[in-house]
Design an enzyme around this catalytic site. Sequence first.
Site, PDB file in Angstrom:
ATOM      1  CD  GLU A 193      30.319  48.049  50.042  1.00 55.96           C
ATOM      2  OE1 GLU A 193      29.922  47.845  48.890  1.00 55.96           O
ATOM      3  OE2 GLU A 193      29.462  49.022  50.646  1.00 55.96           O
ATOM      4  CG  HIS A 262      19.191  49.271  53.117  1.00 55.55           C
ATOM      5  ND1 HIS A 262      18.980  49.033  51.708  1.00 55.55           N
ATOM      6  CD2 HIS A 262      20.460  49.880  53.256  1.00 55.55           C
ATOM      7  CE1 HIS A 262      19.928  49.695  51.094  1.00 55.55           C
ATOM      8  NE2 HIS A 262      20.753  50.165  51.941  1.00 55.55           N
TER       9      HIS A 262
END
Lengths: 459, 345
Positions: A193, A262
């Site tokens: 990322e 999440h």
Amino acid sequence: MATEILMPALSPTMEEGTLAKWLKKEGDTVSAGDILAEIETDKATMEFEAVDEGILGKILIAEGTQGVKVNTPIAVMVDEGESADDIAAPAPAAASAPVSTESESTPATIAAQAAPAPAPAANVSPDWPEGTKMKTMTVREALREAMDEEMARDETVFLMGEEVGEYQGAYKISQGLLDKYGPRRVVDTPISEIGFAGIGVGAAFGGLRPIVEFMTFNFAMQAIDQIINSAAKTLYMSGGQMGAPMVFRGPNGAAARVGAQHSQDYAAWYAQIPGLKVVMPYSAADAKGLMKTAIRDPNPVIFLENEILYGRSFEVPEVEDFTIPFGKAKIERPGKDVTLISFGISVGHALAAAETLAAEGIDAEVINLRSLRPLDYGTVLESVKKTNRVVTVEEGFPVASIGNHLSAYIMENAFDYLDAPVINCTGKDVPMPYAANLEKHALITPAEVVEAVKKVTYK
Amino acid sequence: MARKPAASKDAADKGATPNVSKDELLKFYRDMLLIRRFEEKAGQLYGMGLIGGFCHLYIGQEAVVVGLEAAAEEGDKRITSYRDHGHMLACGMDPGGVMAELTGREGGYSKGKGGSMHMFSKEKHFYGGHGIVAAQVPLGAGLAFADKYLGNGRVTFTYFGDGAANQGQVYETYNMAELWDLPVIFVIENNQYAMGMSVRRSTKSTSFFGRGEAFGIAGEQVDGMDVLAVKAAGEKAVAHCRAGKGPYILEVMTYRYRGHSMSDPAKYRTREEVQKMRDERDAIENVRELLLQGKHATEDDLKAIDKEIKDIVNQAAEFSKESPEPSLDELWTDIYADDPATQNA
């Protein structure tokens, strides 16, 4: 020519120090880089080097002297042929100290302004003309169509991220784009990322218009330095020479039963950063119109989607090149008794609560902010002045939430219009639990919104 | 003095004079000297309180940027960390504009809003000036990504230090750069200290260029105190990138004479260690000797150059003092490209 050597500042905060030791004595020849003295700061003992060559003519401050102010002459350097005796004790030269900042002398009129924003006006024009032909599509289709149209329109627009290409998108947002535009413009990245976010920012510096997809915004935390320090701040740091016209997008907030790591709403995090624009669509029309605007925007845009909304269908106008400007809220449901301010998936909760309230005779106005930075303060204020009561509705954590910010703004700008304190409905102040019943309670529900409205309406 | 310039030693080994023209040697001398004198002046202005905050000087490392700039072509890009003044001067940015940014003045490259660590020049293709260790590495690969996408044949010099070489994002970037054949040269300026942490103490396997092997990236180690060797390695790397063969790693062995920043007490190395480098390996002295030995210049010629450089630096310093502080309106500009002052809360 004799030159004074001044007591140096040896750290960002040093104002005075101790001249611990002279390592050269009067009459010594000195080359640039030679250590002249040791100086003690509040942090450490530092070596002080000569900048120019010459002869140490006279020592003005003896070693061991404490509390020597920065910029006090401590010695005099002479050239060959000159003698220290020739030198009258020099008048302390006015060291060109940094000019004082005007903010010290002028009352903090300009510098203290929170923002030089003009009085906000509500932009109430509809997003599309009445009578426009509509089509039904999901948020997912709307996002894809927006990216597709913009990629067709501008060759420098490209999409990068994990599984955006051959896999057709982890959430199928980019389905079909690889086939249409090829691997040059639909770039599958490894799971890296911060690496690919930084490459995206660099590509934007280099003249492209990247769309960086995060599989979810939770993973963007790995990349948040590149988003904030590199993308958001470069325009300012470069004095306007270069910036990062790009979009960071992906699902944000809770999905369902995916646990604490999440499930988080980052709206308030990003909305805090000057240099970023932050949008959070609710409907498919929002998604399409805002995405096209985001891709064309010359700034870095945080585009917060929602996995649960992806499959939901809405009406989208069949208008060629349909865009929605940033900073324009939408009144989803007009009302007169209370204002519900929301954005993203929570707009659905607010609308559901409004239905329930209507049955009980309370007429709620629902504002869908759509964009959090810039934020449509005009529409908010106008509504507050009409209903005199406000409940904010969002999924994020309660502390330093968007609702907190709106409450403060309303208090500062429409205090006299309020008939009750503003209530912020938010997610609970807990990491997201996994168990179905706990998760339900951790999230904001229409029932909680109804309860809050009853409090502010004293019903 | 037992000085043995690396370049002349190599030349002696090959039994030939170094393959370099008089003009080029003089340019190297001039460019490196400009950086050194500029940095000395910056240190001086810092001591006077005219420069604030962090100020990281490049003294000792001059041959790295000057050698690599000699391998670059017009339009090639460069990006680096916060120890950036040398890179800016080497790519032709105006010393006055750089110094005025250090003093936080209107005439600075970022109008005083960036400071020592954050300067940019679109005109000279200099992309900063980045303060977070290693953040510039993916950014540099991103610039190269854009160049490859646009097919313009440019390469990007992405500079970082031995300290940055232990950040994870460097290796994420290596992988993608090689995967996508990006025209980027990763220049590791190994000055042997990450702030106060020596390479020996921070890193088990100290071959930084060798780490590229794991990603399939070619690379080599270069003597960074020898500007000719740096240039030669740079040309090889540039040719590799321009041929479409992907990234290249240059680990340039160099040495910083000054502290990490201005407030560095330098207790992590001995004064003798620094002095030894200055006496035996100094890049500027090396070129000076080549010029004198090769009868390309006389002592007087070099003195004239010294004076010329001193004048440039003094003018830059004067400009940086005379240039006014930015107007308070500047607080609110350059936040957004389309609407400068608002768009915020």
